[in-house]
Write a protein that holds these residues in place. Structure first.
Motif, mmCIF file in Angstrom:
data_model
loop_
_atom_site.group_PDB
_atom_site.id
_atom_site.type_symbol
_atom_site.label_atom_id
_atom_site.label_comp_id
_atom_site.label_asym_id
_atom_site.label_seq_id
_atom_site.Cartn_x
_atom_site.Cartn_y
_atom_site.Cartn_z
ATOM 1 N N SER A 258 1.023 -1.212 -0.332
ATOM 2 C CA SER A 258 0.085 -0.262 -0.271
ATOM 3 C C SER A 258 0.915 1.307 -0.078
ATOM 4 C CB SER A 258 -1.080 -0.374 1.546
ATOM 5 O OG SER A 258 -0.273 0.069 2.700
ATOM 6 N N PRO A 259 0.425 1.882 -0.362
ATOM 7 C CA PRO A 259 1.480 3.585 -0.608
ATOM 8 C C PRO A 259 1.475 3.945 0.832
ATOM 9 C CG PRO A 259 -0.936 3.769 -2.216
ATOM 10 C CD PRO A 259 -0.690 2.608 -0.983
ATOM 11 N N ASP A 260 1.198 4.181 1.609
ATOM 12 C CA ASP A 260 1.430 4.334 3.168
ATOM 13 C C ASP A 260 2.446 2.845 3.760
ATOM 14 O OD1 ASP A 260 -0.067 2.285 4.023
ATOM 15 O OD2 ASP A 260 -2.008 3.115 4.713
ATOM 16 N N TRP A 301 -2.144 -1.057 -6.034
ATOM 17 C CA TRP A 301 -2.950 0.628 -6.055
ATOM 18 C C TRP A 301 -2.788 0.839 -7.189
ATOM 19 C CZ3 TRP A 301 -5.899 0.275 -2.376
ATOM 20 C CH2 TRP A 301 -5.657 -0.318 -0.755
ATOM 21 N N GLY A 305 -4.103 5.722 -4.749
ATOM 22 C CA GLY A 305 -4.682 5.183 -3.262
ATOM 23 C C GLY A 305 -5.385 4.968 -2.425
ATOM 24 N N GLU A 306 -6.483 4.817 -3.745
ATOM 25 C CA GLU A 306 -7.528 4.799 -3.080
ATOM 26 C C GLU A 306 -8.100 2.741 -3.296
ATOM 27 O OE1 GLU A 306 -9.434 6.069 -0.265
ATOM 28 O OE2 GLU A 306 -7.424 7.927 -0.462
#
Length: 437
Positions: A258-260, A301, A305-306
């Motif tokens: 994930s981006p985070d 993703w 990022g959604e």
């Protein structure tokens, strides 16, 4: 840190690769750069050999690495030093008329000074037509790390001219396979973006698949068969620590961060069918994102990022789908052939890249997400595993050229290319590392 694992070769590799809709073609290791094609609109630039004060290490010079970095993008046409009329190292020595005579748009000059075990670089970039300096800096590095110093300069020059961050200081991950004396040896390796300084991070007699970088560039997730089945691991590059994160019954595959950096997308068949899940890495909680009779896999993703892109055969053959938010109804993206797989979105959300089959050949293609227009980017017949550079200007993929396996980097519009041929073993699954400031 290199880790070694010994087990008997897995008999389920072919079936799993078929399930993942991945083509496996041999590509060679020990990567060396070879420019194969440049863009017609390439910008002429001169990287003048830097003046040196103090003893420098033998081998590649800082200026030669910068020359190669800029040339590999296909966006620049680099003037060979032997064709230069002079070799200036500072502003006072630059005669712009001479560089205009040579048809140059930009000229980079500089000098290197060694003090103990460190080297300081002073460099300046000039616009020849406007006769003005557009970049001037100093940077330093240990003598043992002059390649990183050169890549840093390349990044600065690239950004000063294009307005886009350079990616020469990023890294590549890839898997090599050597077959000798009847034994297979898989190695997960990490190298500079030009294939140099490759280091083995994991070595095994069992297959290693699908390396994926964490957003901070400190970890790799991948699939290993070391237990006799596909299992997802997370590997900390600095320490060599490995953590088994997905070892469910059946298939555990296709990890994507994930981006985070707090979760992984993955494909699991623990309930019978291959579906896409999201795993929270802190508490290992799973969220099921697809629920369909078809095979759903290779999720990544999107740029926001959604949402996620993924491959599914729910329409009768592998195609790319987009889910705007977890649980939303997927929308089919690709229609141009019976086979489109391995989606990789560009960082600005304009395009998605993928493997595309046409006339019994496999190419890398992209679709404009706003217009739906599809463009075939590659010309060879056995292309696979695209991975997009973090600035969106290039992508790397595995292919075969004239019977020789190579990794090839092309510009994102397909207009320029360079190849990374190897001398031994097979290499597959290239993954371009993140841009880390």
């Amino acid at each position: 840190m290199t880790q070694r694992i010994r087990h008997n070769p897995s008999r389920t590799l072919v079936a799993v690769i078929t399930l993942l809709l991945v083509m496996v073609s041999g590509v060679r290791a020990e990567l060396l750069i070879r420019i194969t094609e440049g863009a017609d609109s390439a910008i002429p630039i001169s990287v003048v050999p830097f003046a040196e004060s103090g003893q420098m290490p033998a081998g590649e010079t800082v200026s030669s690495i910068v020359q190669s970095d800029l040339a590999m993008t296909g966006e620049f046409r680099v003037l060979p030093p032997e064709k230069m009329l002079s070799l200036p190292s500072r502003r006072e020595e630059v005669y712009f008329r001479d560089w205009r005579l040579l048809g140059q748009r930009y000229v980079l000059v500089g000098s290197l000074t060694r003090s103990g075990d460190r080297v300081e670089a002073r460099y300046e970039l000039f616009d020849v037509n406007r006769e003005e300096r557009i970049l001037g800096e100093t940077a330093a590095a240990p003598v043992s790390n002059m390649r990183s110093l050169a890549h840093h300069i390349s990044d600065k020059v690239y950004e000063a001219i294009t307005g886009v961050p350079g990616v020469f200081s990023t890294q590549l991950a890839f898997v090599t396979l050597d077959r000798a004396n009847g034994e297979s040896r898989y190695r997960l390796q990490v190298s500079d973006v030009d294939g140099k300084r490759a280091r083995i991070r994991l070595e095994s007699r069992e297959p290693i698949l699908s390396p994926a970088w964490s957003p901070d560039g400190k970890k790799l997730a991948y699939v290993s068969f070391e237990t006799g089945k596909p299992v997802i691991f997370v590997h900390e590059l600095a320490t060599g620590k490995r953590t088994k994160v997905a070892d469910f019954p059946g298939l555990n595959s296709a990890p994507a961060w994930s981006p985070d950096g707090e979760s992984l997308l993955m494909t699991l068949s623990k309930d019978g069918n291959a579906e896409i899940y999201r795993m929270n890495l802190e508490n290992r909680q799973l969220t099921k994102l697809t629920d369909h009779w078809a095979i759903d896999t290779e999720a990544v993703w999107d740029a926001s990022g959604e949402g996620i892109f993924f491959t599914s055969d729910r329409s009768g053959g592998p195609q790319i789908y987009h889910m705007e938010t977890p649980g939303a109804e997927p929308r089919r993206i690709t229609f141009g052939s019976r086979y489109n797989a391995r989606p990789r979105p560009g960082p600005n959300g304009e395009f998605v890249y993928y493997v595309h089959q046409r006339d019994q050949a496999f190419h890398i293609a992209r679709t404009n997400l706003e217009t739906g227009e599809e463009t075939i980017l590659t010309r060879s017949r056995s292309d696979e595993s695209p991975s997009v550079a973090p600035n969106g200007r290039m992508l790397i993929y595995a292919t075969d050229q004239n019977g020789t396996g190579v990794l090839t980097v092309i510009s994102s519009d397909g207009g320029a290319a360079y190849s990374l041929p190897g001398s031994e073993g097979e290499v597959r699954d290239p993954a371009w590392g993140p841009l880390v400031r």
